[in-house]
Design an enzyme around this catalytic site. Structure first.
Site, PDB file in Angstrom:
ATOM      1  N   GLU A  49       0.791  -1.299   0.199  1.00  0.00           N
ATOM      2  CA  GLU A  49       0.056   0.151   0.113  1.00  0.00           C
ATOM      3  C   GLU A  49       0.766   1.298  -0.055  1.00  0.00           C
ATOM      4  OE1 GLU A  49      -2.462  -3.240   1.575  1.00  0.00           O
ATOM      5  OE2 GLU A  49      -0.707  -2.625   1.992  1.00  0.00           O
ATOM      6  N   PHE A 111     -11.902  -7.235  13.672  1.00  0.00           N
ATOM      7  CA  PHE A 111     -10.690  -7.686  12.918  1.00  0.00           C
ATOM      8  C   PHE A 111     -10.363  -6.295  11.811  1.00  0.00           C
ATOM      9  CE2 PHE A 111      -9.218  -9.874   9.069  1.00  0.00           C
ATOM     10  CZ  PHE A 111      -8.221 -10.327   9.575  1.00  0.00           C
ATOM     11  N   GLN A 112      -9.251  -6.137  11.673  1.00  0.00           N
ATOM     12  CA  GLN A 112      -8.683  -5.088  10.716  1.00  0.00           C
ATOM     13  C   GLN A 112      -9.127  -3.864  11.152  1.00  0.00           C
ATOM     14  OE1 GLN A 112      -8.538  -6.875   6.728  1.00  0.00           O
ATOM     15  NE2 GLN A 112      -6.367  -7.578   7.258  1.00  0.00           N
ATOM     16  N   LYS A 161     -17.572  -0.692   5.569  1.00  0.00           N
ATOM     17  CA  LYS A 161     -17.886  -1.652   4.549  1.00  0.00           C
ATOM     18  C   LYS A 161     -19.531  -1.856   4.349  1.00  0.00           C
ATOM     19  CE  LYS A 161     -17.367  -6.621   3.019  1.00  0.00           C
ATOM     20  NZ  LYS A 161     -16.678  -7.884   2.954  1.00  0.00           N
ATOM     21  N   MET A 478      24.017   9.395   3.229  1.00  0.00           N
ATOM     22  CA  MET A 478      23.902  10.675   3.698  1.00  0.00           C
ATOM     23  C   MET A 478      24.089  10.368   5.171  1.00  0.00           C
ATOM     24  SD  MET A 478      23.609  13.778   3.322  1.00  0.00           S
ATOM     25  CE  MET A 478      23.064  14.236   1.745  1.00  0.00           C
TER      26      MET A 478
END
Length: 574
Positions: A49, A111-112, A161, A478
């Site tokens: 993602e 969940f999630q 959802k 760096m």
């Protein structure tokens, strides 16, 4: 339409071309609706993602359009946060649609489930949680308007959802006219203030333009170039503003700031009139605030009123889109018929030319190993400056900014404000999809490239002929440089051990891999790589691990206190 169908139709009505995403449970209704619409909107399946947000970001930077992402709830949303924050710091317009658990179980640690609105609040321009199906279309419309207007930025729309349930349908109405009482970005600058600015510019003896990313984002390059040439003033730029004014033009004195040129930084220190266009005076540009432009009257043009006098007090503030303000400046200059003091300007240019004579970007051109500066110069030679170049973050990013002069805006795509390693490759995917016939390259380091290396699979799936130019010095370059300067060369965990064989790795993804170790091999290898117009090519270029980025303004120092590159004799003594 169902909520899922409304979400897709809204994207269609916004003219969205690509959605970068990764499916998951909370967004499956939306993915099904997308699938059923065929190729009206093209979906790009990334492998992480973070890659989705960076790809959408690269697409937005290269086109000026709004990038769009679609990710699921929980880890899908949290994986996207780095890319959202990257876009936020650089004012890039994104609309990120995130799935959320159904409304009845929000707050129950389902969940999630994560609090996406709470997590992203510090790093977005705005965010929404859509709790009612009836609000979905209007919310997406607001998201696009907010993301693209005023000072652009990312907007998150969190969609539970159950709001996208395919069995629940309502009439579709997509509002075109919006009235958001608390949000009215300026559309023009104040003409009285603009007139003051023009008068100050004409009265100046040692003027300089200082331009930032806002000049690129507002497509102000044409009027800006015309104004600067009409006045004959020098111009410098931040890392984000490169390309808004042609870098090969004599009036451009180089990038300014921590790794800016000697002439740009000294001109900033000595100027009596600073004209800041679409810049925010960040710490990498100003150095120590107490030493910043001590002799200057400062004019500051920015669409975001909160940016004006936030870090540096200014005398002539102008709130408005930089493109329209610069155009108004040009018109008032012509109307006035005034000209700057030519004798003073000639003396100012003589001083700048003297500073240029220092040759602050010098390096050992006779080296038997590949210098990273030489690699970037060779890239410019091979591509003739006609390249969309993304970068990751580190020494290679600074070398690219110093040694690849961009004459057009939206060609230099890098993470400036957040400094996000892993940005370069997925950003290049967005750029290549936006400009399928253009040459697109990602310049990276071996530490940065590994952070989103999985997106080579996305490049294979969509046949993206990106060229990766890896400046491989075996270190987090760096970090190593700072450890050399400030930690008595104690290289704590900056050596990148156990590196893969990048040639074999590229080949394992189905791409072309090439390794270059000698300076006399480099140009031929790059020409061969760019001749493969339909292939992704990974160039592993082995460069000098001891090379540092110069000039450098160390922490707590002013523009006039730069570290310059050592001479060859000093290096030999060392």
């Amino acid at each position: 339409m169902s909520g899922a169908e409304i979400a897709i139709q809204a994207l269609i009505d916004e003219g969205v071309e690509y959605v970068f995403g990764y499916p998951g449970g909370a967004v499956l209704h939306i993915y099904d609706a997308l699938f059923q619409r065929g190729e009206v909107i093209k979906h790009v399946l990334v492998r992480h993602e973070q890659g989705a947000t960076h790809a959408a970001d690269g697409y937005a930077r290269a086109t000026g359009k709004c990038g769009v992402c679609l990710v699921t709830s929980g880890p899908g949303a949290t994986n996207a946060v780095t890319g959202i924050a990257t876009a936020h710091m650089d004012s890039i317009p994104l609309v990120v649609l995130t799935g959320q658990v159904p409304t009845p179980v929000i707050g129950s640690d389902a969940f999630q489930e994560v609090d996406t609105v709470g997590i992203t609040r510090p790093c977005v321009k705005h965010n929404f949680l859509v709790k009612r199906l009836e609000d979905l279309a209007a919310t997406i419309r607001k998201a696009f308007f907010i993301a693209q207007s005023g000072r652009p930025g990312p907007v998150v729309v969190d969609i539970p959802k159950d709001v996208t349930d395919p069995n629940v349908k309502i009439p579709y109405l997509y509002p075109r006219d919006l009235n958001i009482r608390s949000y009215n970005p300026a559309k023009r600058g104040h003409l009285g203030q603009i007139r003051k600015a023009v008068e100050a510019m004409l009265a100046a003896k040692r003027p300089i333009f200082y331009t930032g990313g806002g000049a690129v984002l507002d497509d102000a390059a044409a009027p800006l170039t015309e104004l600067v040439r009409a006045l004959g003033f020098p111009i410098t730029s931040t890392l984000m503003g490169l390309g808004a004014y042609p870098m090969t033009d004599k009036q451009f004195v180089g990038m300014l700031g921590m790794h800016g040129t000697y002439e740009a930084n000294m001109a900033m220190h000595e100027t009596d009139c600073l004209i800041a266009i679409g810049a925010r005076f960040d710490d990498r540009v100003t150095g120590k605030i107490e030493h910043f432009c001590p002799h200057a009257e400062i004019i500051h043009v920015d669409v975001d009123p909160s940016s004006i006098s936030k870090n540096v007090k200014v005398q002539v503030p102008i709130v408005g889109p930089v493109g329209s303000v610069v155009t108004d400046m040009l018109s008032l200059l012509r109307e006035s018929g005034g000209r700057p003091d030519q004798a003073a300007l000639a003396a100012w240019w003589q001083q700048i030319d003297d500073w240029r004579g220092i040759d602050c970007l010098r390096y050992d051109r006779a080296s038997s190993v590949i210098k990273p500066q030489f690699a970037v110069e060779t890239l410019y030679k091979v591509t003739q400056g006609e390249l969309y170049l993304t970068s990751d973050v580190g020494q290679h990013q600074m070398f690219a900014a110093q040694f690849y002069p961009f004459d057009k805006p939206r060609r230099w795509i890098n993470s400036g404000g957040l400094g996000t390693m892993g940005f370069g490759l997925p950003a290049a995917m967005g750029v290549q999809l936006a400009h399928p016939d253009a040459q697109v390259a990602c310049i990276s380091g071996e530490a940065s490239i590994l952070m989103c290396i999985q997106e080579m699979a996305t490049c294979k799936q969509y046949s993206l002929p990106i060229k990766v130019v890896l400046l491989n010095n075996g270190y987090m370059g760096m970090v190593r440089q700072w450890q050399e300067f400030f930690y008595e060369s104690r290289y704590a965990h900056s050596y990148v051990d156990a590196l893969p064989d990048f040639v074999a790795l590229a080949q394992s993804f189905g791409h072309v891999g090439m390794r270059v170790e000698q300076p006399d091999q480099l140009e031929a290898a790059m020409r061969e790589a760019f001749a493969m117009k339909d292939r992704f090519v990974f160039l592993d270029v082995i460069v000098d691990p001891s090379e540092n980025v110069y000039p450098m303004i160390c922490a707590g120092k002013g523009h006039h206190e730069m570290e310059l590159p050592p001479t060859m004799s000093e290096r030999e003594l060392a």
